[in-house]
Design an enzyme around this catalytic site. Structure first.
Site, PDB file in Angstrom:
ATOM      1  N   ARG A 118       0.818  -1.244   0.000  1.00 17.83           N
ATOM      2  CA  ARG A 118       0.000   0.000   0.000  1.00 17.83           C
ATOM      3  C   ARG A 118       0.838   1.274   0.000  1.00 17.83           C
ATOM      4  O   ARG A 118       0.373   2.343   0.393  1.00 17.83           O
ATOM      5  CB  ARG A 118      -0.985   0.015   1.174  1.00 17.83           C
ATOM      6  CG  ARG A 118      -1.945  -1.153   1.147  1.00 17.83           C
ATOM      7  CD  ARG A 118      -3.189  -0.888   1.978  1.00 17.83           C
ATOM      8  NE  ARG A 118      -4.062  -2.048   1.941  1.00 17.83           N
ATOM      9  CZ  ARG A 118      -3.987  -3.078   2.781  1.00 17.83           C
ATOM     10  NH1 ARG A 118      -3.109  -3.068   3.767  1.00 17.83           N
ATOM     11  NH2 ARG A 118      -4.808  -4.080   2.655  1.00 17.83           N
ATOM     12  N   LYS A 125       2.868  11.054 -11.424  1.00 20.40           N
ATOM     13  CA  LYS A 125       2.004  10.180 -12.226  1.00 20.40           C
ATOM     14  C   LYS A 125       2.758   8.885 -12.508  1.00 20.40           C
ATOM     15  O   LYS A 125       3.910   8.916 -12.959  1.00 20.40           O
ATOM     16  CB  LYS A 125       1.672  10.831 -13.569  1.00 20.40           C
ATOM     17  CG  LYS A 125       0.490  11.762 -13.536  1.00 20.40           C
ATOM     18  CD  LYS A 125       0.126  12.112 -14.974  1.00 20.40           C
ATOM     19  CE  LYS A 125      -0.965  13.137 -15.048  1.00 20.40           C
ATOM     20  NZ  LYS A 125      -1.207  13.555 -16.441  1.00 20.40           N
ATOM     21  N   GLU A 143       8.935  17.002 -25.385  1.00 21.97           N
ATOM     22  CA  GLU A 143       8.264  17.425 -24.137  1.00 21.97           C
ATOM     23  C   GLU A 143       8.742  18.817 -23.705  1.00 21.97           C
ATOM     24  O   GLU A 143       7.970  19.595 -23.154  1.00 21.97           O
ATOM     25  CB  GLU A 143       8.510  16.408 -23.011  1.00 21.97           C
ATOM     26  CG  GLU A 143       7.789  15.072 -23.191  1.00 21.97           C
ATOM     27  CD  GLU A 143       6.293  15.103 -22.853  1.00 21.97           C
ATOM     28  OE1 GLU A 143       5.754  16.188 -22.542  1.00 21.97           O
ATOM     29  OE2 GLU A 143       5.673  14.031 -22.933  1.00 21.97           O
ATOM     30  N   LYS A 148       6.496  22.801 -14.268  1.00 22.75           N
ATOM     31  CA  LYS A 148       5.652  21.657 -13.904  1.00 22.75           C
ATOM     32  C   LYS A 148       5.410  21.619 -12.397  1.00 22.75           C
ATOM     33  O   LYS A 148       4.309  21.294 -11.947  1.00 22.75           O
ATOM     34  CB  LYS A 148       6.305  20.352 -14.388  1.00 22.75           C
ATOM     35  CG  LYS A 148       5.440  19.145 -14.106  1.00 22.75           C
ATOM     36  CD  LYS A 148       5.827  17.922 -14.895  1.00 22.75           C
ATOM     37  CE  LYS A 148       4.868  16.774 -14.547  1.00 22.75           C
ATOM     38  NZ  LYS A 148       5.135  15.570 -15.324  1.00 22.75           N
ATOM     39  N   GLU A 198      -4.765  16.432 -11.125  1.00 18.40           N
ATOM     40  CA  GLU A 198      -5.255  16.751 -12.477  1.00 18.40           C
ATOM     41  C   GLU A 198      -6.775  16.945 -12.536  1.00 18.40           C
ATOM     42  O   GLU A 198      -7.478  16.328 -13.335  1.00 18.40           O
ATOM     43  CB  GLU A 198      -4.823  15.647 -13.454  1.00 18.40           C
ATOM     44  CG  GLU A 198      -4.883  16.125 -14.912  1.00 18.40           C
ATOM     45  CD  GLU A 198      -4.344  15.115 -15.911  1.00 18.40           C
ATOM     46  OE1 GLU A 198      -3.120  14.899 -15.922  1.00 18.40           O
ATOM     47  OE2 GLU A 198      -5.137  14.570 -16.668  1.00 18.40           O
ATOM     48  N   ARG A 246      -3.724  21.021 -14.440  1.00 13.69           N
ATOM     49  CA  ARG A 246      -2.699  20.036 -14.843  1.00 13.69           C
ATOM     50  C   ARG A 246      -3.012  19.408 -16.205  1.00 13.69           C
ATOM     51  O   ARG A 246      -2.117  18.899 -16.878  1.00 13.69           O
ATOM     52  CB  ARG A 246      -2.537  18.958 -13.766  1.00 13.69           C
ATOM     53  CG  ARG A 246      -1.367  18.043 -14.057  1.00 13.69           C
ATOM     54  CD  ARG A 246      -0.965  17.168 -12.876  1.00 13.69           C
ATOM     55  NE  ARG A 246       0.133  16.306 -13.254  1.00 13.69           N
ATOM     56  CZ  ARG A 246       0.812  15.522 -12.440  1.00 13.69           C
ATOM     57  NH1 ARG A 246       0.485  15.495 -11.156  1.00 13.69           N
ATOM     58  NH2 ARG A 246       1.795  14.765 -12.872  1.00 13.69           N
ATOM     59  N   ASN A 271      -1.083  17.960 -20.765  1.00 10.75           N
ATOM     60  CA  ASN A 271      -1.392  16.933 -21.767  1.00 10.75           C
ATOM     61  C   ASN A 271      -1.422  17.510 -23.184  1.00 10.75           C
ATOM     62  O   ASN A 271      -1.872  16.825 -24.117  1.00 10.75           O
ATOM     63  CB  ASN A 271      -2.743  16.276 -21.454  1.00 10.75           C
ATOM     64  CG  ASN A 271      -2.720  15.568 -20.113  1.00 10.75           C
ATOM     65  OD1 ASN A 271      -1.701  14.999 -19.732  1.00 10.75           O
ATOM     66  ND2 ASN A 271      -3.822  15.619 -19.390  1.00 10.75           N
ATOM     67  N   HIS A 292      -0.993  15.369 -26.172  1.00 15.44           N
ATOM     68  CA  HIS A 292      -0.966  13.978 -25.703  1.00 15.44           C
ATOM     69  C   HIS A 292      -2.203  13.170 -26.097  1.00 15.44           C
ATOM     70  O   HIS A 292      -2.118  11.950 -26.192  1.00 15.44           O
ATOM     71  CB  HIS A 292      -0.772  13.921 -24.186  1.00 15.44           C
ATOM     72  CG  HIS A 292       0.653  14.142 -23.768  1.00 15.44           C
ATOM     73  ND1 HIS A 292       1.346  15.297 -24.072  1.00 15.44           N
ATOM     74  CD2 HIS A 292       1.529  13.357 -23.076  1.00 15.44           C
ATOM     75  CE1 HIS A 292       2.570  15.205 -23.573  1.00 15.44           C
ATOM     76  NE2 HIS A 292       2.707  14.041 -22.972  1.00 15.44           N
ATOM     77  N   HIS A 301      -1.069   9.991 -27.644  1.00 16.49           N
ATOM     78  CA  HIS A 301      -1.360   8.658 -27.090  1.00 16.49           C
ATOM     79  C   HIS A 301      -2.094   7.804 -28.123  1.00 16.49           C
ATOM     80  O   HIS A 301      -1.866   6.586 -28.196  1.00 16.49           O
ATOM     81  CB  HIS A 301      -2.210   8.773 -25.824  1.00 16.49           C
ATOM     82  CG  HIS A 301      -1.432   9.229 -24.618  1.00 16.49           C
ATOM     83  ND1 HIS A 301      -2.016   9.528 -23.418  1.00 16.49           N
ATOM     84  CD2 HIS A 301      -0.101   9.426 -24.454  1.00 16.49           C
ATOM     85  CE1 HIS A 301      -1.081   9.887 -22.547  1.00 16.49           C
ATOM     86  NE2 HIS A 301       0.084   9.848 -23.157  1.00 16.49           N
ATOM     87  N   HIS A 303       7.120   7.660 -27.374  1.00 12.14           N
ATOM     88  CA  HIS A 303       6.202   8.653 -26.801  1.00 12.14           C
ATOM     89  C   HIS A 303       6.482  10.073 -27.303  1.00 12.14           C
ATOM     90  O   HIS A 303       5.573  10.774 -27.754  1.00 12.14           O
ATOM     91  CB  HIS A 303       6.309   8.584 -25.274  1.00 12.14           C
ATOM     92  CG  HIS A 303       5.452   9.571 -24.560  1.00 12.14           C
ATOM     93  ND1 HIS A 303       4.076   9.522 -24.575  1.00 12.14           N
ATOM     94  CD2 HIS A 303       5.772  10.664 -23.816  1.00 12.14           C
ATOM     95  CE1 HIS A 303       3.589  10.522 -23.859  1.00 12.14           C
ATOM     96  NE2 HIS A 303       4.595  11.237 -23.388  1.00 12.14           N
TER      97      HIS A 303
HETATM   98  N1  GLY Z   1       3.037  14.350 -18.175  1.00 10.04           N
HETATM   99  C1  GLY Z   1       1.952  15.136 -17.774  1.00 10.04           C
HETATM  100  C2  GLY Z   1       1.772  15.214 -16.301  1.00 10.04           C
HETATM  101  O1  GLY Z   1       2.626  14.776 -15.544  1.00 10.04           O
HETATM  102  O2  GLY Z   1       0.761  15.700 -15.862  1.00 10.04           O
END
Ligand code: GLY
Length: 356
Positions: free
Chosen positions: A124, A146, A188, A224, A234, A238, A242, A245, A249, A261
């Site tokens: 956990r 993330k 990025e 960031k 998010e 946040r 993306n 993305h 994706h 990616h």
């Molecule tokens: N890569 C996008 C984020 O970490 O929110």
């Protein structure tokens, strides 16, 4: 060497530092020995990174008094799956890692995701220290907590938020990257420039990167960090991270994860910029400038997948909420916004961006 590193603080609860600089790897053990009371570290890495850096990190940890276990899994996005996760969790259990010990993610984005997810769910939750070894993981994925694996239905569909305990980004590791892997990270960083920092974008436009990698990483991480501090899970702001993305994706999924990616995100950035411009959502013409900058950095600006295939893949994206999907779109270089569009509009949105 940690004394000369740039330090960016991420003020989540609990807060942590991101160290960026040259020659950090061998000092990670002694720094962790000062920070943590635990004395067992499990290093998770992949088959590309292990021959390059695992020995140095393990030696530093042992010299600092840690008992060290290490687990190496086969490199590649196609291995970011349940099987690899299960292998890591069984390894941690066999090594009798306890909740008071720590996991160290040594590698690029896939390693950070895999080790981070394992840390988030093993017993956990145990501490995770990120040591990014690619530009992509340095500027983006190692920071912000993330973690995820891919499911058959799509990219990053199962995971947890787990902020790292610390991030050590040794810029010497970036010297061994091949050009395509470096370009992945550039995508990025260019994304960050489009989001908030025209000066950063211009560095990539001019190809003015020599001697600036630490500065570039620090600028991306500082931006960031602020976003993550304001919106860790998010719920709103946040989602801007993306940018590119949703389509990116979809490209990765359509290619069965053979397109890396960053390359997929680059095409996604160019496509979303053209769509936004066509729809009149930009404050000025920017799509050409974005495509030129990406191409200048050896990145793709479109894809051969059809709008139909991309729209079908994007409809399963986790940015979807009910019958709507939230897409980050550029208004100008350095300023972006979120737009909610009906899922039924994804196809024409992507179609508009594919028409070069
Ligand atoms: N890569 C996008 C984020 O970490 O929110």
């Amino acid at each position: 060497m940690l004394n000369s590193a740039r330090i960016i603080s991420v003020n989540t609860a609990p807060p942590y530092n991101v160290y960026v600089g040259s020659g950090l790897l061998s000092g990670v053990g002694s720094r962790l020995a000062q920070m943590l009371t635990c004395r067992h570290a499990a290093v998770i890495t992949d088959s590309n990174v292990a021959p390059l850096y695992l020995g140095k990190v393990v030696d530093g940890l042992k010299d600092a008094g840690f008992a060290v276990s290490s687990h190496i899994f086969p490199a590649g996005e196609a291995n970011k799956n349940f099987e690899t996760l299960s292998g890591i969790l069984e390894f941690l259990a066999q090594q009798h890692l306890t909740r008071s010990d720590c996991i160290i993610a040594l590698g690029g984005g896939v390693v950070g995701d895999m080790a981070g997810f394992a840390a988030g769910c093993y017993q956990r939750g145990v501490r995770c220290i990120q040591i990014p070894t690619t530009l992509l993981s340095a500027v983006d994925s190692s920071v912000g907590g993330k973690t995820a694996i891919n499911l058959k239905a799509g990219k990053n569909l199962a995971g947890v938020f787990l902020q790292p305990t610390a991030v050590f980004c040794d810029t010497d590791c970036l010297q061994t990257l091949d050009a395509a892997t470096f370009a992945d990270g550039a995508a990025e960083a260019i994304k960050t420039g489009i989001l908030c920092d025209e000066g950063l974008f211009s560095l990539f436009e001019r190809g003015d990167l020599t001697g600036r990698i630490s500065e570039i990483i620090a600028r991306c991480v500082a931006y960031k960090a602020g976003v993550v501090e304001r919106d860790e899970k998010e719920m709103g702001e946040r989602k801007l991270l993306n940018l590119g993305h949703t389509v990116g994706h979809a490209i990765e999924a359509c290619s069965s994860y053979t397109i890396p990616h960053g390359h997929a995100v680059a095409a996604g950035l160019a496509i979303v910029a053209r769509s936004a411009e066509t729809l009149g959502w930009t404050a000025e013409p920017i799509a050409g400038r974005i495509a030129d900058c990406l191409a200048q950095n050896a990145l793709p600006v479109t894809t051969d997948f059809s709008a139909q295939a991309l729209a079908a893949a994007a409809a399963g994206d986790k940015k979807r909420s009910g019958s709507e999907i939230t897409i980050a779109v550029p208004r100008k270089i350095g300023a972006c916004e979120l737009k909610k569009i009906p899922v039924s509009d994804i196809l024409p949105f992507i179609q508009a961006g594919l028409e070069v």
